[in-house]
Every structure is written in C-alpha cells, then in structure tokens.
Design a protein around this motif. Structure first.
Motif, PDB file in Angstrom:
ATOM      1  N   ILE A  51     -12.266   5.569   4.257  1.00 27.86           N
ATOM      2  CA  ILE A  51     -11.409   6.746   3.992  1.00 27.86           C
ATOM      3  C   ILE A  51     -10.134   6.236   4.168  1.00 27.86           C
ATOM      4  O   ILE A  51      -8.991   6.051   3.564  1.00 27.86           O
ATOM      5  CB  ILE A  51     -11.577   8.025   4.367  1.00 27.86           C
ATOM      6  N   ALA A  52      -9.896   5.515   5.555  1.00 32.89           N
ATOM      7  CA  ALA A  52      -8.668   5.190   6.101  1.00 32.89           C
ATOM      8  C   ALA A  52      -8.202   3.850   5.337  1.00 32.89           C
ATOM      9  O   ALA A  52      -7.063   3.748   4.913  1.00 32.89           O
ATOM     10  CB  ALA A  52      -8.721   4.791   7.466  1.00 32.89           C
ATOM     11  N   VAL A  53      -9.061   3.044   4.987  1.00 31.95           N
ATOM     12  CA  VAL A  53      -8.746   1.994   4.239  1.00 31.95           C
ATOM     13  C   VAL A  53      -8.229   2.205   2.878  1.00 31.95           C
ATOM     14  O   VAL A  53      -7.320   1.812   2.393  1.00 31.95           O
ATOM     15  CB  VAL A  53      -9.853   0.571   4.242  1.00 31.95           C
ATOM     16  N   ALA A  54      -9.170   3.055   2.172  1.00 32.46           N
ATOM     17  CA  ALA A  54      -8.897   3.455   0.634  1.00 32.46           C
ATOM     18  C   ALA A  54      -7.432   4.119   0.715  1.00 32.46           C
ATOM     19  O   ALA A  54      -6.582   3.789  -0.337  1.00 32.46           O
ATOM     20  CB  ALA A  54     -10.022   4.360   0.170  1.00 32.46           C
ATOM     21  N   ARG A  55      -7.179   4.946   1.703  1.00 31.59           N
ATOM     22  CA  ARG A  55      -6.108   5.491   1.752  1.00 31.59           C
ATOM     23  C   ARG A  55      -4.766   4.674   1.684  1.00 31.59           C
ATOM     24  O   ARG A  55      -3.605   5.030   1.182  1.00 31.59           O
ATOM     25  CB  ARG A  55      -5.966   6.690   2.430  1.00 31.59           C
ATOM     26  N   ALA A  56      -4.787   3.852   2.799  1.00 33.46           N
ATOM     27  CA  ALA A  56      -3.732   2.853   2.906  1.00 33.46           C
ATOM     28  C   ALA A  56      -3.423   1.950   1.878  1.00 33.46           C
ATOM     29  O   ALA A  56      -2.517   1.577   1.479  1.00 33.46           O
ATOM     30  CB  ALA A  56      -4.089   2.092   4.196  1.00 33.46           C
ATOM     31  N   LEU A  57      -4.625   1.625   1.111  1.00 35.09           N
ATOM     32  CA  LEU A  57      -4.497   0.685  -0.253  1.00 35.09           C
ATOM     33  C   LEU A  57      -3.983   1.395  -1.410  1.00 35.09           C
ATOM     34  O   LEU A  57      -3.588   0.918  -2.146  1.00 35.09           O
ATOM     35  CB  LEU A  57      -5.842  -0.175  -0.397  1.00 35.09           C
ATOM     36  N   SER A  58      -4.148   2.796  -1.367  1.00 38.11           N
ATOM     37  CA  SER A  58      -3.955   3.448  -2.492  1.00 38.11           C
ATOM     38  C   SER A  58      -2.329   3.607  -2.776  1.00 38.11           C
ATOM     39  O   SER A  58      -1.658   4.290  -1.903  1.00 38.11           O
ATOM     40  CB  SER A  58      -4.394   4.878  -2.587  1.00 38.11           C
ATOM     41  N   PRO A  59      -1.838   3.581  -3.963  1.00 34.21           N
ATOM     42  CA  PRO A  59      -0.474   3.810  -4.286  1.00 34.21           C
ATOM     43  C   PRO A  59      -0.294   5.362  -4.119  1.00 34.21           C
ATOM     44  O   PRO A  59      -1.069   6.002  -4.343  1.00 34.21           O
ATOM     45  CB  PRO A  59      -0.066   3.430  -5.821  1.00 34.21           C
ATOM     46  N   LYS A  60       0.939   5.770  -3.452  1.00 41.14           N
ATOM     47  CA  LYS A  60       1.180   7.275  -3.631  1.00 41.14           C
ATOM     48  C   LYS A  60       0.928   7.956  -4.954  1.00 41.14           C
ATOM     49  O   LYS A  60       1.819   7.288  -5.530  1.00 41.14           O
ATOM     50  CB  LYS A  60       2.357   7.451  -2.819  1.00 41.14           C
ATOM     51  N   SER A  61       0.484   8.954  -4.969  1.00 36.45           N
ATOM     52  CA  SER A  61       0.513   9.771  -6.314  1.00 36.45           C
ATOM     53  C   SER A  61       0.298  11.146  -6.006  1.00 36.45           C
ATOM     54  O   SER A  61      -0.177  11.728  -5.072  1.00 36.45           O
ATOM     55  CB  SER A  61      -0.677   9.085  -7.099  1.00 36.45           C
TER      56      SER A  61
END
Ligand SMILES: NC(=O)c1ccc[n+]([C@@H]2O[C@H](COP(=O)([O-])OP(=O)(O)OC[C@H]3O[C@@H](n4cnc5c(N)ncnc54)[C@H](OP(=O)(O)O)[C@@H]3O)[C@@H](O)[C@H]2O)c1
Length: 305
Positions: free
Chosen positions: A248-258
């Motif tokens: 989750i931490a990795v996915a969140r860090a890599l996701s553009p803010k939306s």
C-alpha cells in the motif's frame, strides 16, 4: 424484529445522492415502501440521470448545495435525511456537513450519513483514508442535536464479480492476504439499499446497523467457485498483513494525486481492514426488519460463470 410493512407510508425522506449507484437503489427501495422521496439533485444534472431518479417515484428538487437556506427549506418536514453522497473531504465533510446543518436547522429528527462500509468504529485511525473521513463525520454528527443512523455493510458483494482483485477468474485463484479462514463481510448494493430504506423509515433505528448478505472466507470462495465452475479454484496467498501494508505504501507513493474516491491503494487499505479482521461487523443486525432475501456470495458469483 420490526414489521417492515408497518413502515409509515407517505413518510417524507430527503435523499442526497439519488443520481448515484447506491442512492438510486435507495430511492427505489424507499419508493417500494410508499415513502415520499425528495431527491436533491444538482442544478446541472443531465436529463438521463433525472429520468432514472424520477422512475423510482421520487420528487426531484433542484438544489444549489452551497445555498444553506435552500437546503434547509428542502429538508423541511422530513423524517430522515439520507446521504448516499460519494467523494472525498469536500463531499463527505464539506457538502455532507452542510446537509447535516440544514437538517438540524429544519428540525429533522434523524440523519443517515453516507457510511455504507466496513466497521470503521473498530479500525485504526490513519489506516484507511476513506474510513478516516467517516470517523471525522461521526464526531461531527454525534455532537449535533439530531439522531444519526448509519448502515455498515462490509464490501459490496457486487465487487466480487471482477472489480475487486479477490476472485481471479482467468487464473482460477482466490487471492488473499493473511489468513485464508478470516471471515469477510459482503452485501450486495440492492440488499444495502433495501435495508437502508428500512432504517430510514424506522424512528427507533440504532446508531449503527451492521449487516452482511454473506460472510465468507477466501477458502469458502475457492470452494464456491470450484463448485460453480466445475474447475478447481486454488488459494493464492499474496502475503501477510505486514506485506500488504508495504505494498500500500509503495502504491500510494507512486500514484499521482487524484480526487478519485477509490484509487487502487485505497482498495488495498479496504482489503487490509477486512483481511486483518479489524473491520469485521459483529454482531449482525440482519434480522431487525425481517428481511429474508439476502443475496449470498454464491448467487453473485454464479452470474460470472
Ligand atoms: N462498501 C463498499 O464496498 C462500497 C463500494 C462503493 C461505494 N460505497 C459507498 O456507497 C456510498 C455511495 O457510493 P456510490 O458508489 O453510489 O457513489 P456514486 O455512484 O459515485 O454516486 C455519488 C452521488 O453523490 C453525488 N455527489 C457527489 N459529489 C457531489 C457534489 N459535490 N455535489 C452534489 N452531489 C454530489 C453524485 O451526484 P451527481 O450524479 O450529480 O454526480 C451522486 O448522486 C458512498 O458512501 C461510498 O463510499 C461503498
């Protein structure tokens, strides 16, 4: 148990979010109970969405959600204001907060927030962005001079057909984190709407109603899919809860803010709260209104075969 047919007919229910997926179903369920539904819709709502709400028997009320006085007038005489709004902080705290103020101003006795989730009263603050918003709204409504009635339903069972990465049809695997025997709560959107309508019409509804159309583990899902498809579905353990937290931490860090309410990492936060058992609903209030036609996971999954 309360006789669901004894719901007061003609009771006025104000509904925000009727043009949405769950809200439309709630409008339908209220209409079937002869409630008078006042659906608050945005001024620029397209005709196709309006027609779908009208078809439930609801009366449409065009509203500028920024106009506090208009909102209070729209709430006048209602037995309950139901919110099926969906969004992030500006919607769940901002808009829903203004709707709450309007309900209080109009002297409406009850309010149903747009919770419709796992048990966020038992999960940990900071673990799940969308549950934190519900917790923040809970603090606000519980301090307001109005009674609140929330419906907690686990995950929408409809998501099992493909949207949630749990039943992997092509691979014939059931993906899970942690324990294959952890019970998970699932309720179809229609069952949630049906029950929410009963709660909205029940002046004595409890603060929280906990429901689940079915409670199944990953192992149960594998057995169900094996039986339904005639092919063996195997369990696939993606990792423990600690590993899920790292993903989750990795996915969140890599996701553009939306502004999307449900980015992939939020779905994973939801999976974590379910897989750890923290968001488990217990005890269940399924029997309160005598509803007997709950749709189980097998019935939902049969449609995918
Ligand atoms: N437990 C689960 O697995 C699960 C899954 C999905 C959803 N949910 C929950 O179910 C509830 C309803 O979700 P949904 O999927 O039915 O949502 P949806 O289909 O996206 O509908 C959202 C509704 O809110 C209205 N809305 C959003 N922002 C607004 C704004 N700024 N001003 C006025 N209206 C606004 C929309 O109006 P317009 O039509 O005008 O845009 C629409 O009527 C939410 O609490 C959501 O978190 C739970």
């Amino acid at each position: 148990m309360i006789d669901r047919n004894a719901s007061e007919s003609g009771t006025v229910i104000v509904l925000a979010g009727a043009t949405g997926d769950l809200g439309g179903r709630i409008a339908g369920a209220l209409g079937r109970r002869q409630a008078q539904v006042r659906a608050l819709v945005r001024l620029r709502t397209p005709e196709a969405k309006r027609a779908a709400v009208r078809a439930t028997g609801a009366t449409l009320v065009d509203i500028d959600f920024a106009d506090a006085a208009a909102l209070a007038r729209a709430c006048d005489g209602a037995a309950c204001v139901v919110s099926a709004l969906n969004g992030l902080e500006p919607t769940i705290l901002g808009l829903q907060g203004r709707l709450l103020d309007a309900a209080v101003e109009a002297g409406v006795p009850r309010f149903m927030p747009s919770d419709f989730s796992l048990d966020f009263t038992k999960t940990r603050a900071g673990d799940n962005r969308n549950m934190d918003l519900r917790r923040a709204f809970q603090a606000r409504i519980d301090a307001a001079p109005i009674r609140a009635s929330s419906v907690l339903n686990g995950a929408f069972a409809d998501l099992l057909t493909g949207e949630a990465p749990i039943v992997l049809h092509k691979l014939r695997r059931i993906l899970y984190w942690g324990d294959a025997d952890q019970p998970l709560d699932f309720t179809t959107k229609d069952d949630v709407a049906d029950y929410a309508a009963d709660v909205a019409l029940d002046p004595a509804a409890p603060r929280f109603s906990r429901i689940a159309g079915d409670v199944v583990s990953a192992r149960d899902l594998a057995a169900i899919m094996t039986r339904l498809s005639g092919h063996r579905y195997r369990l696939f353990r993606a990792g423990g809860i600690g590993r899920l937290s790292a993903v989750i931490a990795v996915a969140r860090a890599l996701s553009p803010k939306s502004d999307a309410p449900f980015p992939a990492w939020q779905g994973m936060q939801y999976m974590r709260d379910m897989s750890s058992g923290r968001g488990k609903l217990f005890p269940l209030d399924n029997a309160r209104y005598g509803k007997a036609d709950w749709t189980n996971a097998a019935a939902v999954l049969a449609a995918t075969i």
